[in-house]
Design a protein around this motif. Sequence first.
Motif, PDB file in Angstrom:
ATOM      1  N   ALA A 198       0.835  -1.200   0.000  1.00 32.93           N
ATOM      2  CA  ALA A 198       0.000   0.000   0.000  1.00 32.93           C
ATOM      3  C   ALA A 198       0.872   1.253   0.000  1.00 32.93           C
ATOM      4  CB  ALA A 198      -0.915   0.005   1.219  1.00 32.93           C
ATOM      5  N   LYS A 199       0.449   2.262  -0.717  1.00 31.69           N
ATOM      6  CA  LYS A 199       1.188   3.521  -0.754  1.00 31.69           C
ATOM      7  C   LYS A 199       1.016   4.314   0.540  1.00 31.69           C
ATOM      8  CE  LYS A 199       0.834   4.006  -5.789  1.00 31.69           C
ATOM      9  NZ  LYS A 199       0.317   4.846  -6.916  1.00 31.69           N
ATOM     10  N   ASN A 200      -0.174   4.135   1.167  1.00 34.95           N
ATOM     11  CA  ASN A 200      -0.489   4.895   2.365  1.00 34.95           C
ATOM     12  C   ASN A 200      -1.309   4.026   3.308  1.00 34.95           C
ATOM     13  OD1 ASN A 200      -1.487   6.712   4.296  1.00 34.95           O
ATOM     14  ND2 ASN A 200      -1.509   8.419   2.825  1.00 34.95           N
ATOM     15  N   ILE A 201      -0.822   3.822   4.534  1.00 35.48           N
ATOM     16  CA  ILE A 201      -1.529   2.973   5.485  1.00 35.48           C
ATOM     17  C   ILE A 201      -2.864   3.582   5.872  1.00 35.48           C
ATOM     18  CG2 ILE A 201      -0.525   3.970   7.552  1.00 35.48           C
ATOM     19  CD1 ILE A 201      -1.282   0.244   6.850  1.00 35.48           C
ATOM     20  N   ASP A 202      -2.990   4.921   5.788  1.00 40.86           N
ATOM     21  CA  ASP A 202      -4.269   5.561   6.107  1.00 40.86           C
ATOM     22  C   ASP A 202      -5.353   5.124   5.134  1.00 40.86           C
ATOM     23  OD1 ASP A 202      -3.120   6.896   8.209  1.00 40.86           O
ATOM     24  OD2 ASP A 202      -2.683   8.713   7.056  1.00 40.86           O
ATOM     25  N   GLU A 203      -4.969   4.886   3.887  1.00 38.15           N
ATOM     26  CA  GLU A 203      -5.926   4.403   2.898  1.00 38.15           C
ATOM     27  C   GLU A 203      -6.432   3.012   3.265  1.00 38.15           C
ATOM     28  OE1 GLU A 203      -6.211   3.583  -1.954  1.00 38.15           O
ATOM     29  OE2 GLU A 203      -4.282   4.070  -1.010  1.00 38.15           O
ATOM     30  N   VAL A 204      -5.526   2.175   3.754  1.00 42.49           N
ATOM     31  CA  VAL A 204      -5.908   0.832   4.193  1.00 42.49           C
ATOM     32  C   VAL A 204      -6.869   0.918   5.369  1.00 42.49           C
ATOM     33  CG1 VAL A 204      -5.063  -1.358   5.093  1.00 42.49           C
ATOM     34  CG2 VAL A 204      -3.715  -0.109   3.386  1.00 42.49           C
ATOM     35  N   GLU A 205      -6.546   1.754   6.353  1.00 34.94           N
ATOM     36  CA  GLU A 205      -7.401   1.895   7.531  1.00 34.94           C
ATOM     37  C   GLU A 205      -8.781   2.412   7.146  1.00 34.94           C
ATOM     38  OE1 GLU A 205      -7.108   0.925  10.445  1.00 34.94           O
ATOM     39  OE2 GLU A 205      -4.976   0.624  10.879  1.00 34.94           O
ATOM     40  N   ALA A 206      -8.855   3.313   6.179  1.00 31.58           N
ATOM     41  CA  ALA A 206     -10.145   3.844   5.752  1.00 31.58           C
ATOM     42  C   ALA A 206     -11.009   2.755   5.125  1.00 31.58           C
ATOM     43  CB  ALA A 206      -9.928   4.991   4.764  1.00 31.58           C
ATOM     44  N   ILE A 207     -10.383   1.852   4.384  1.00 27.41           N
ATOM     45  CA  ILE A 207     -11.129   0.773   3.743  1.00 27.41           C
ATOM     46  C   ILE A 207     -11.709  -0.191   4.771  1.00 27.41           C
ATOM     47  CG2 ILE A 207     -10.819  -1.336   2.365  1.00 27.41           C
ATOM     48  CD1 ILE A 207     -11.275   1.060   0.640  1.00 27.41           C
ATOM     49  N   VAL A 208     -10.937  -0.551   5.782  1.00 29.90           N
ATOM     50  CA  VAL A 208     -11.386  -1.567   6.742  1.00 29.90           C
ATOM     51  C   VAL A 208     -12.228  -0.979   7.865  1.00 29.90           C
ATOM     52  CG1 VAL A 208      -9.396  -3.022   6.229  1.00 29.90           C
ATOM     53  CG2 VAL A 208      -9.283  -1.422   8.153  1.00 29.90           C
ATOM     54  N   ALA A 209     -12.343   0.342   7.920  1.00 34.79           N
ATOM     55  CA  ALA A 209     -13.086   0.987   9.010  1.00 34.79           C
ATOM     56  C   ALA A 209     -14.523   0.467   9.144  1.00 34.79           C
ATOM     57  CB  ALA A 209     -13.064   2.504   8.830  1.00 34.79           C
ATOM     58  N   PRO A 210     -15.276   0.252   8.045  1.00 35.48           N
ATOM     59  CA  PRO A 210     -16.643  -0.266   8.202  1.00 35.48           C
ATOM     60  C   PRO A 210     -16.700  -1.610   8.927  1.00 35.48           C
ATOM     61  CG  PRO A 210     -16.362   0.639   6.004  1.00 35.48           C
ATOM     62  CD  PRO A 210     -14.997   0.623   6.632  1.00 35.48           C
ATOM     63  N   ARG A 237     -14.491  -2.668  11.196  1.00 39.42           N
ATOM     64  CA  ARG A 237     -14.183  -2.396  12.602  1.00 39.42           C
ATOM     65  C   ARG A 237     -15.413  -1.845  13.329  1.00 39.42           C
ATOM     66  NH1 ARG A 237      -8.700  -3.086  13.243  1.00 39.42           N
ATOM     67  NH2 ARG A 237      -7.290  -2.378  11.574  1.00 39.42           N
ATOM     68  N   LYS A 238     -16.200  -0.985  12.662  1.00 39.67           N
ATOM     69  CA  LYS A 238     -17.402  -0.432  13.272  1.00 39.67           C
ATOM     70  C   LYS A 238     -18.430  -1.509  13.568  1.00 39.67           C
ATOM     71  CE  LYS A 238     -17.075   4.208  11.230  1.00 39.67           C
ATOM     72  NZ  LYS A 238     -17.712   5.182  10.295  1.00 39.67           N
ATOM     73  N   LEU A 239     -18.389  -2.598  12.817  1.00 39.36           N
ATOM     74  CA  LEU A 239     -19.300  -3.727  13.034  1.00 39.36           C
ATOM     75  C   LEU A 239     -18.713  -4.745  14.007  1.00 39.36           C
ATOM     76  CD1 LEU A 239     -20.483  -4.299   9.342  1.00 39.36           C
ATOM     77  CD2 LEU A 239     -21.749  -3.180  11.189  1.00 39.36           C
ATOM     78  N   ASN A 240     -17.603  -4.381  14.656  1.00 37.36           N
ATOM     79  CA  ASN A 240     -16.924  -5.254  15.639  1.00 37.36           C
ATOM     80  C   ASN A 240     -16.414  -6.548  15.009  1.00 37.36           C
ATOM     81  OD1 ASN A 240     -17.348  -3.488  17.891  1.00 37.36           O
ATOM     82  ND2 ASN A 240     -19.467  -4.218  18.014  1.00 37.36           N
ATOM     83  N   ILE A 241     -16.090  -6.487  13.720  1.00 35.44           N
ATOM     84  CA  ILE A 241     -15.428  -7.613  13.058  1.00 35.44           C
ATOM     85  C   ILE A 241     -13.927  -7.403  13.198  1.00 35.44           C
ATOM     86  CG2 ILE A 241     -15.025  -8.788  10.857  1.00 35.44           C
ATOM     87  CD1 ILE A 241     -17.820  -7.870   9.997  1.00 35.44           C
ATOM     88  N   PRO A 242     -13.202  -8.321  13.847  1.00 36.29           N
ATOM     89  CA  PRO A 242     -11.754  -8.149  13.981  1.00 36.29           C
ATOM     90  C   PRO A 242     -11.075  -8.067  12.619  1.00 36.29           C
ATOM     91  CG  PRO A 242     -12.553  -9.898  15.431  1.00 36.29           C
ATOM     92  CD  PRO A 242     -13.692  -9.539  14.519  1.00 36.29           C
ATOM     93  N   VAL A 243     -10.163  -7.122  12.486  1.00 30.81           N
ATOM     94  CA  VAL A 243      -9.411  -6.951  11.242  1.00 30.81           C
ATOM     95  C   VAL A 243      -7.926  -6.954  11.575  1.00 30.81           C
ATOM     96  CG1 VAL A 243      -8.934  -5.476   9.260  1.00 30.81           C
ATOM     97  CG2 VAL A 243     -11.269  -5.605  10.180  1.00 30.81           C
TER      98      VAL A 243
END
Length: 398
Positions: free
Chosen positions: A225-237, A239-245
């Motif tokens: 990934a070019k930017n880890i923030d981009e990765v975190e933004a993708i997986v955020a939904p 995490r909000k559903l309490n699915i471990p990532v």
Amino acid sequence: MSKKRKEIRKQQRKAWHAEKGKRKKIRHNTAANQEKHRVDWQPLLPDEEGQIVDQRIMPLDERDRREAVEEQSAVTLQANLDDAQWQNMADETPFLLGKVVEVSRGLCRAEVDGNTIVCDVRGTLIAEGSGYSNILAVGDRVLVQPLSDARGLVEGVLPRRSGLARADSFDTHLKQILAANVDQLLVVAAWLEPKLWLQMVDEYLIGAQRNGLQTAVCLNKIDLAKNIDEVEAIVAPYRKLNIPVFLTAAAEGVGVEPVHDFLRGQATVLAGLSGVGKSTLLNAVQPGLQLRTSAVSNLKSREGRHTTTQAIMIPLEMGGNVVDTPGIKDMGLHGLHPEDLIDFYPELADVVGFCRFGNCTHSHEPGCTVKAAVADGRIAQWRYDNYVNLYDMLVEAA
């Protein structure tokens, strides 16, 4: 004919049929059982006449005895028995208790008394009426008749406490059991090589939820990934559903420890497209496994090169086991009604109820509160797009 003579003839016929059953032989069926590319999977060898005894044919009194054992066992078998209770139950039968660790055509490998042996599957065991297209799956508990130190015969399959299944590719009215007696599913995807396919991740999660399994997502190859923030933004939904990532770069050993903790002491299915790094991840979790890995065959496609060719159970030194599956392209939503799909998208379901139209499909209608939530950022665009795509697929298949 006198009554006495009739009785004598009846006894003679019974004795003749019983003796015939003992002598009955069939020709060795190479096509049915043989895996030509696997020498150690060869079925029992024929004798000098090119024949082997048909394991499915037995004297009538033996068949009656076994049916009586099965009938008695059927009353007592429960899917929630622990290992000790299963073993005690098996001790009351003439068979040994085994656990299937690998399945091939007409054969399987099973752990029996601490050893892994190759087993034929009794021909009278059929999947008809079970709702499944296959008899055995990795993780199944089976009753095994030992034939030698390295060979056995599966006589029965015990009830499953859980499983991961999907619609069969050919007989879509049936399900294919992928793994039995498992606790959780770890979906493994890659950021790149192959490109992240979020709709497929959603399908895996829906399949696990429909099968009653706990789930987690491992996003591998984050070093690309070019930017880890981009990765975190993708997986955020998720995490909000309490699915471990878990974010990992398994080839470099980055982020592996949380995966290690998730797997410890559990029976876990690993699922994901080929090339995402499932085998590399397991090698990082338990060094010394030396599972075979390979590079992605076509970097422009979502698919990688198949490394695992069939499901196999791998014991973990820390406790528990992992069922490593081949690259599954279609988890299958067979049997799910289109209107029920939204139940697997909680963030969408939370805003449903105030649409202009009561029969809103949340795809094209004006005045849709779901689309409004997407527009103002309360719902991730990619999650909404996945929902619409899957909804259309279900409507088309209905």
